[in-house]
Each structure stands twice: as structure tokens, then as C-alpha cells.
Design an enzyme around this catalytic site. Structure first.
Site, mmCIF file in Angstrom:
data_model
loop_
_atom_site.group_PDB
_atom_site.id
_atom_site.type_symbol
_atom_site.label_atom_id
_atom_site.label_comp_id
_atom_site.label_asym_id
_atom_site.label_seq_id
_atom_site.Cartn_x
_atom_site.Cartn_y
_atom_site.Cartn_z
ATOM 1 C CE LYS A 113 35.953 39.966 39.262
ATOM 2 N NZ LYS A 113 36.733 40.542 38.128
ATOM 3 C CG HIS A 160 31.870 35.226 32.062
ATOM 4 N ND1 HIS A 160 32.787 34.471 32.750
ATOM 5 C CD2 HIS A 160 32.305 36.521 32.158
ATOM 6 C CE1 HIS A 160 33.730 35.263 33.233
ATOM 7 N NE2 HIS A 160 33.475 36.503 32.886
ATOM 8 C CB THR A 203 37.934 34.411 33.824
ATOM 9 O OG1 THR A 203 36.793 34.244 34.634
ATOM 10 C CG2 THR A 203 37.656 34.050 32.390
ATOM 11 C CB THR A 204 42.144 37.361 34.681
ATOM 12 O OG1 THR A 204 40.883 38.026 34.675
ATOM 13 C CG2 THR A 204 43.199 38.240 34.058
HETATM 14 P P1 A3P Z 1 39.727 38.363 44.203
HETATM 15 O O1 A3P Z 1 38.849 39.535 43.896
HETATM 16 O O2 A3P Z 1 39.113 37.430 45.211
HETATM 17 O O3 A3P Z 1 41.112 38.745 44.564
HETATM 18 P P2 A3P Z 1 38.108 36.829 37.030
HETATM 19 O O4 A3P Z 1 39.404 36.813 36.322
HETATM 20 O O5 A3P Z 1 37.226 35.672 36.685
HETATM 21 O O6 A3P Z 1 37.434 38.148 36.882
HETATM 22 O O7 A3P Z 1 38.422 36.610 38.574
HETATM 23 C C1 A3P Z 1 39.022 37.624 39.335
HETATM 24 C C2 A3P Z 1 39.579 37.008 40.593
HETATM 25 O O8 A3P Z 1 40.749 36.236 40.251
HETATM 26 C C3 A3P Z 1 40.040 38.073 41.557
HETATM 27 O O9 A3P Z 1 39.846 37.505 42.854
HETATM 28 C C4 A3P Z 1 41.510 38.212 41.209
HETATM 29 O O10 A3P Z 1 42.293 38.791 42.209
HETATM 30 C C5 A3P Z 1 41.880 36.750 40.953
HETATM 31 N N1 A3P Z 1 43.081 36.622 40.112
HETATM 32 C C6 A3P Z 1 43.426 37.348 39.038
HETATM 33 N N2 A3P Z 1 44.604 36.947 38.549
HETATM 34 C C7 A3P Z 1 45.025 35.943 39.336
HETATM 35 C C8 A3P Z 1 46.202 35.124 39.352
HETATM 36 N N3 A3P Z 1 47.167 35.294 38.462
HETATM 37 N N4 A3P Z 1 46.307 34.196 40.301
HETATM 38 C C9 A3P Z 1 45.325 34.015 41.224
HETATM 39 N N5 A3P Z 1 44.208 34.762 41.272
HETATM 40 C C10 A3P Z 1 44.050 35.717 40.334
#
Ligand code: A3P
Length: 297
Positions: free
Chosen positions: A30, A96, A33-34
Site C-alpha cells: 500500500k 514486497h 506499488t501499482t
Molecule cells: P490510498 O489507499 O491511500 O488511496 P499499492 O499499489 O502499493 O497497493 O498502493 C495503493 C495505494 O496507491 C492506494 O493509496 C492507491 O489509491 C494509490 N495509487 C494507486 N494508483 C495510483 C496512481 N496511479 N497514482 C497515485 N496513487 C496511486
């Protein structure tokens, strides 16, 4: 680490065969990563798939379908499988795992393989994980016919999540150990580990994508700069664009809905869910734990 990933970690240690051109994307869950997957995939493949192409892979595939997790792929492929062996170079592979758990073939000195790490404010990572977990639990409960399913599953409170997080009892926790492990390595070998911050990327996405490209050895040419390719990559990978891609609205990964990877995508949302007292307590735990490391969030 989540128990189902343990065989995958073992599998990665035994069977993963690195290539010099591999790029690894490492993160605490979180932490963006995405987003990093999308930016890296688009930057590396921009000649074959220009970001302005209306048929770009990210317009019909989730970033998690373009970049696989090392430990998850080995867990899913059983005792003998190795999905990475079939991928063409340059491969982008996510993990991770804390730095200390990475297979030696990836971390070995002189291996020349690059790791990009994305770090995020622990309070935002916690809140993001808490909401993600609640959603996942609600989906499991909703999809279950088991009347004995514990009703507590959906009432996982921020206070409960907070206590566990402060104790380091969360996936890949403690978060600050995860971060500092990669940070220290990035200080020792900056050519090997690029350390990025989610908040910095929000502030200056273009500058950070330039940094990413340079690190991967595919710096943007003057022609690409003049044509606005960096800005196009940033736009394609923005949360507003990705959120509205059909597969991200309705598709799923092995265990989760694609939509759950895209929520707000801002810095500081923790203040809508945690009290200032909770925030100060977590900040102090992190500060104490990191004393002497030289690292600050
Ligand atoms: P929030 O829940 O605070 O909005 P991961 O990809 O590691 O699981 O992280 C998820 C977090 O990255 C989420 O944060 C998500 O909304 C945010 N996120 C996903 N895509 C994003 C993007 N293109 N730009 C910025 N933040 C992004």
C-alpha cells in the site's frame, strides 16, 4: 510475510534465474506499488507501446497483469513452475519482500540488477492497508454461504489495525524496518537501488519518471522530451486515468478486485481516519526505532 507466500519465497530462492537487465520493484504494501508498476512498464516499453497509443496495454490491462510479484508467482506455480523464465527481457518484477529476504542472486554485489523502491508515510500506508483489508473482508463475507462466518470480519476498526501496525504485526512489518533496509542499501549502492518517495512522486511526477528512466538506462532523448513523452507517461499512469479503465473497474486479480488498488492516491489522508494522538504515537515509535539510521520520513 503472509503464510501462503512462504513457499513462494523459498521457490524464488531456489529457482529464480536473474538476468542482468531485470528491474525489480520493491515496496511495503500500500505504498504506491501499482503506480510504480504502471510507470516502470510504460517507461521501459515506450518504443513498442507509445503512451499516447489508444490501444496501450494499460488501457485494457491492470498494472498487476503487466508486472508479477516474485513471491506470489512462485507460490501460485507450485513446486516446479517458474513463470519468469518464459518472459522476454527486459523483465519487470515486483516484490514486497524486505531487503534481507531477497534471494542472494538479486542482491549479490556486482550483480548489476536494479531495484527501485517506493517508500510512503507509514500513517498513509497503514490507513490504505486498513481500508483495503476491510474491503477484502467484506467481499469474502458477502460471497460466503457460511452462516457461521464470524460477523466481526467487517468490523475491523482503525484502533485494532493501528495497535497491530505499531507492534509491527502486519504484512511485511514493521513498515519502518522494511523502508530502512532498502534505504540503507540505496545509500551504499545508489547505482543498484533507487529510492523513491510516494509523496515526492505526487509533487513532481515528471521529475521522478525522468529519474526512473535514467536509473534503468533508458533516459529520455531530446526528441522525446520535446514531444512531451514524459508527461504522456505520467498522464496515462495517473490514478484518474487508470481508475476509469474498464478492467480496473470490473476485473479481478487472484484474490482481489482491481478497483481496490485505486482509492484516493493522495498524501495525508491518514488525518481523516486517525486522531492526532494516534499519529503522534506512531511517529514517536518510528522515530525511536530509526534513531541512528540517519533516515527520516
Ligand atoms: P490510498 O489507499 O491511500 O488511496 P499499492 O499499489 O502499493 O497497493 O498502493 C495503493 C495505494 O496507491 C492506494 O493509496 C492507491 O489509491 C494509490 N495509487 C494507486 N494508483 C495510483 C496512481 N496511479 N497514482 C497515485 N496513487 C496511486
Amino acid at each position: 510475510m503472509p503464510e501462503p507466500f512462504l513457499p513462494g519465497i523459498l521457490g524464488a530462492h531456489k529457482r529464480f534465474e536473474p538476468r542482468p537487465s531485470d528491474v525489480f520493484l520493491a515496496s511495503f504494501p500500500k505504498s504506491g506499488t501499482t503506480w510504480l508498476m504502471a510507470l516502470t512498464f510504460t517507461t521501459l516499453n515506450r518504443t513498442k507501446h507509445p503512451p499516447c497509443d489508444p490501444d496501450h496495454p494499460l488501457r485494457h490491462r491492470n498494472p498487476h497483469d503487466c508486472v508479477k510479484f516474485l513471491e506470489m508467482a512462485f507460490s501460485l506455480s507450485g513446486d516446479k513452475g517458474n513463470v519468469f523464465a518464459e518472459l522476454p527481457s527486459r523483465r519487470v518484477i515486483a516484490t514486497h519482500m524486505p531487503y534481507s529476504l531477497l534471494p542472494e542472486c538479486i542482491t549479490a554485489k556486482g550483480s548489476g540488477r536494479g531495484i527501485v523502491y517506493i517508500c510512503r508515510d507509514p500513517k498513509d500506508a497503514l490507513v490504505s492497508m486498513w481500508l483495503f483489508t476491510k474491503k477484502k473482508m467484506a467481499a469474502i463475507v458477502a460471497g460466503s454461504n457460511d452462516e457461521d462466518k464470524p460477523p466481526a470480519a467487517t468490523s475491523f476498526t482503525i484502533e485494532e489495525a493501528f495497535e497491530l501496525f505499531c507492534d509491527g504485526r502486519c504484512i511485511c512489518g514493521p513498515q519502518w524496518h522494511h523502508v530502512v533496509g532498502y534505504w540503507e542499501e540505496s545509500r551504499k549502492r545508489p547505482e543498484k537501488v533507487l529510492f523513491l518517495r510516494y509523496e515526492e512522486m505526487l509533487r513532481d511526477p515528471v521529475g521522478n519518471v525522468r529519474k526512473l528512466a535514467e536509473f534503468m538506462g533508458c533516459t529520455f532523448s531530446d526528441e522525446e522530451e520535446a514531444a512531451g513523452v514524459v508527461e504522456q507517461i505520467v498522464e496515462l499512469c495517473s490514478i484518474d486515468v487508470l481508475k476509469n479503465v474498464e478492467v480496473n473497474k470490473n476485473g479481478t486479480q487472484e484474490f482481489v478486485k482491481n478497483e481496490s488498488f485505486f482509492r484516493k492516491g493522495v498524501a495525508g489522508d491518514w488525518s481523516n481516519h486517525m486522531t492526532p494522538v494516534m499519529a503522534a504515537r506512531l511517529d514517536k515509535i518510528v522515530e525511536d526505532a530509526l534513531q541512528g539510521s540517519g533516515f527520516t520520513f
